[in-house]
Design a protein around this motif. Structure first.
Motif, PDB file in Angstrom:
ATOM      1  N   UNK B   1       0.845  -1.200   0.000  1.00  0.00           N
ATOM      2  CA  UNK B   1       0.000   0.000   0.000  1.00  0.00           C
ATOM      3  C   UNK B   1       0.884   1.255   0.000  1.00  0.00           C
ATOM      4  N   UNK B   2       0.573   2.190  -0.876  1.00  0.00           N
ATOM      5  CA  UNK B   2       1.344   3.432  -0.938  1.00  0.00           C
ATOM      6  C   UNK B   2       0.387   4.620  -0.864  1.00  0.00           C
ATOM      7  N   UNK B   3       0.370   5.254   0.277  1.00  0.00           N
ATOM      8  CA  UNK B   3      -0.503   6.412   0.452  1.00  0.00           C
ATOM      9  C   UNK B   3       0.087   7.296   1.547  1.00  0.00           C
ATOM     10  N   UNK B   4       0.797   8.322   1.135  1.00  0.00           N
ATOM     11  CA  UNK B   4       1.481   9.188   2.093  1.00  0.00           C
ATOM     12  C   UNK B   4       0.609  10.333   2.597  1.00  0.00           C
ATOM     13  N   UNK B   5      -0.670  10.281   2.289  1.00  0.00           N
ATOM     14  CA  UNK B   5      -1.521  11.412   2.689  1.00  0.00           C
ATOM     15  C   UNK B   5      -1.575  11.568   4.212  1.00  0.00           C
ATOM     16  N   UNK B   6      -1.304  10.467   4.930  1.00  0.00           N
ATOM     17  CA  UNK B   6      -1.334  10.554   6.398  1.00  0.00           C
ATOM     18  C   UNK B   6      -0.286  11.543   6.924  1.00  0.00           C
ATOM     19  N   UNK B   7       0.790  11.723   6.162  1.00  0.00           N
ATOM     20  CA  UNK B   7       1.836  12.655   6.619  1.00  0.00           C
ATOM     21  C   UNK B   7       1.308  14.088   6.548  1.00  0.00           C
ATOM     22  N   UNK B  18       4.645  19.746   2.760  1.00  0.00           N
ATOM     23  CA  UNK B  18       3.574  20.214   1.865  1.00  0.00           C
ATOM     24  C   UNK B  18       3.557  19.312   0.637  1.00  0.00           C
ATOM     25  N   UNK B  19       2.450  19.298  -0.075  1.00  0.00           N
ATOM     26  CA  UNK B  19       2.377  18.414  -1.256  1.00  0.00           C
ATOM     27  C   UNK B  19       3.486  18.676  -2.270  1.00  0.00           C
ATOM     28  N   UNK B  20       4.011  19.910  -2.309  1.00  0.00           N
ATOM     29  CA  UNK B  20       5.006  20.226  -3.335  1.00  0.00           C
ATOM     30  C   UNK B  20       6.459  20.051  -2.876  1.00  0.00           C
ATOM     31  N   UNK B  21       6.674  19.608  -1.628  1.00  0.00           N
ATOM     32  CA  UNK B  21       8.077  19.442  -1.229  1.00  0.00           C
ATOM     33  C   UNK B  21       8.456  17.997  -0.875  1.00  0.00           C
ATOM     34  N   UNK B 131       5.763   4.699   4.549  1.00  0.00           N
ATOM     35  CA  UNK B 131       6.442   4.670   3.259  1.00  0.00           C
ATOM     36  C   UNK B 131       7.813   5.352   3.323  1.00  0.00           C
ATOM     37  N   UNK B 132       8.614   5.143   2.278  1.00  0.00           N
ATOM     38  CA  UNK B 132       9.800   5.982   2.040  1.00  0.00           C
ATOM     39  C   UNK B 132       9.289   7.217   1.321  1.00  0.00           C
ATOM     40  N   UNK B 133       9.897   8.342   1.635  1.00  0.00           N
ATOM     41  CA  UNK B 133       9.565   9.551   0.876  1.00  0.00           C
ATOM     42  C   UNK B 133      10.861  10.198   0.382  1.00  0.00           C
ATOM     43  N   UNK B 134      10.730  11.028  -0.630  1.00  0.00           N
ATOM     44  CA  UNK B 134      11.850  11.862  -1.063  1.00  0.00           C
ATOM     45  C   UNK B 134      11.451  13.303  -0.785  1.00  0.00           C
ATOM     46  N   UNK B 135      12.326  14.025  -0.104  1.00  0.00           N
ATOM     47  CA  UNK B 135      11.979  15.405   0.266  1.00  0.00           C
ATOM     48  C   UNK B 135      13.083  16.362  -0.138  1.00  0.00           C
ATOM     49  N   UNK B 136      12.674  17.603  -0.402  1.00  0.00           N
ATOM     50  CA  UNK B 136      13.610  18.559  -0.985  1.00  0.00           C
ATOM     51  C   UNK B 136      14.721  18.972  -0.037  1.00  0.00           C
ATOM     52  N   UNK B 137      14.375  19.170   1.228  1.00  0.00           N
ATOM     53  CA  UNK B 137      15.378  19.593   2.210  1.00  0.00           C
ATOM     54  C   UNK B 137      15.202  18.794   3.496  1.00  0.00           C
ATOM     55  N   UNK B 138      16.199  18.904   4.368  1.00  0.00           N
ATOM     56  CA  UNK B 138      16.093  18.232   5.668  1.00  0.00           C
ATOM     57  C   UNK B 138      14.981  18.850   6.507  1.00  0.00           C
TER      58      UNK B 138
END
Lengths: 165, 179
Positions: B1-7, B18-21, B131-138
């Motif tokens: 299951x992949x759903x990061x909306x909980x974050x 935010x959704x864009x970062x 899930x694993x996520x990729x994020x723009x900054x720390x």
């Protein structure tokens, strides 16, 4: 746990925990059903951070917990605690914080009375129950094991042998 | 299951996300034995164990001997990463040929989380048993849950070794062709 110890009551029980557990204790203040938690061996000797000091005379009488009169009530409370624990620790990586969560601490404080529920949870769930079981049973049945399936099998076998499941 | 909306639905814990970062980059692992792997393992490039210093717990792995007095400190976590070939560095800036990790700690300086810098310049984090996520900054995952990035380590990036070996091969071939 020795079956002979299951129906014993204690006159007084004192819980001592490290500072990091103080939040969990505060939240569970006055609710810990410690009469279910008797250790056969020194928890400290097994490396447990939780120490149960039991004072007073052990008496061979049947005393039902005033909080949990029926298995149904224990089950209801257990499942509510599991749900809360899973939800509130979902984003955590720290087992220190996951195990110190008030709901997990409360499950551990159920002692022998909670073991059947934890073992059932272990049967259907893949989660981190060995740490709680070690406290609740007063022994580490999966000592030295680093594989989930082996540890699960060892605990379930122990549970069958001691009539917990 | 992949759903990061909980974050995104946890603004108290992750106030900067935010959704864009960030993007969701794996399925969650909560159904796996011992919940699969955690952020510390993921930062070290491993996905087979939940890395945390707990003695005698079959669901916990730690790559170095566990400190019996104070196992959950930045110092101990740094030692664990050092055992995987990392060494402490000054900052989180991208360096060609190196893989970097950041260890997060709470206000008590207790480690909470780790993230790894990808060659794309994005950071990757395993979010608990999610899930694993990729994020723009720390900064994106800093907040009440994970605290702030408190220590940085780096090691030579194994994937960067390939070009140098390729260069060696090309150099050998050039030499061979000359002769």
């Amino acid at each position: 746990m020795n079956p002979n110890l299951q129906n014993l009551s204690v006159a007084a029980v004192v819980l001592t925990l490290p500072a990091s557990y103080s939040g969990a204790l505060n939240e569970a203040n006055g609710k810990l059903p410690v009469s279910h938690s008797l250790y056969e061996q020194s928890p400290e000797a097994q490396g447990f951070p939780l120490k149960l000091l039991v004072f007073g005379q052990l008496q061979r009488i049947n005393v039902a917990s005033p909080k949990w009169d029926t298995g149904e009530e224990v089950a209801k409370e257990f499942h509510a605690l599991v749900e809360r624990w899973k939800q509130e620790t979902f984003a955590l990586s720290s087992l220190t914080k996951i195990y110190a969560h008030p709901a997990y601490q409360r499950i551990m404080a159920m002692g022998a009375a909670g073991i059947p529920f934890v073992l059932k949870e272990l049967q259907k769930d893949q989660g981190h129950w060995f740490y709680a079981l070690k406290f609740m049973a007063g022994r580490n049945v999966s000592a030295g094991m680093d594989n989930f399936e082996d540890a699960k099998a060892a605990w379930l076998e122990w549970g069958y042998k001691h009539n917990y499941i | 299951m992949r759903d990061c909306s909980w974050i995104l639905q946890s603004p108290d814990d992750f106030g900067n996300i935010r959704p864009d970062n960030f993007t969701c980059s794996s399925d969650r692992t909560s159904h796996l034995p011992c919940w699969g792997y955690n952020c510390i393992a993921w930062a070290a490039g491993k996905t087979d164990k939940w890395w945390w210093p707990v003695e005698g717990d079959p669901c916990a792995f730690w790559p170095i001997p566990i400190d019996p007095i104070d196992p959950v400190t930045l110092e101990q976590f740094i030692k664990a990463f050092e055992s995987e070939g990392f060494s402490v560095c000054r900052n989180s800036r991208f360096e060609n040929g190196f893989e970097k990790v950041a260890i997060y700690a709470d206000s008590n300086h207790e480690p909470t989380h780790a993230a790894r810098l990808l060659s794309s310049g994005l950071w990757t984090s395993k979010m608990g048993r999610g899930e694993d996520i990729e994020h723009k900054t720390l900064h994106v995952v800093e907040g009440k849950r994970y605290g702030t990035a408190a220590a940085f380590l780096k090691r030579p990036n194994p994937s960067c070794q390939k070009p140098s070996q390729l260069k060696k091969l090309v150099s050998h071939l050039k030499g061979f062709l000359r002769t």
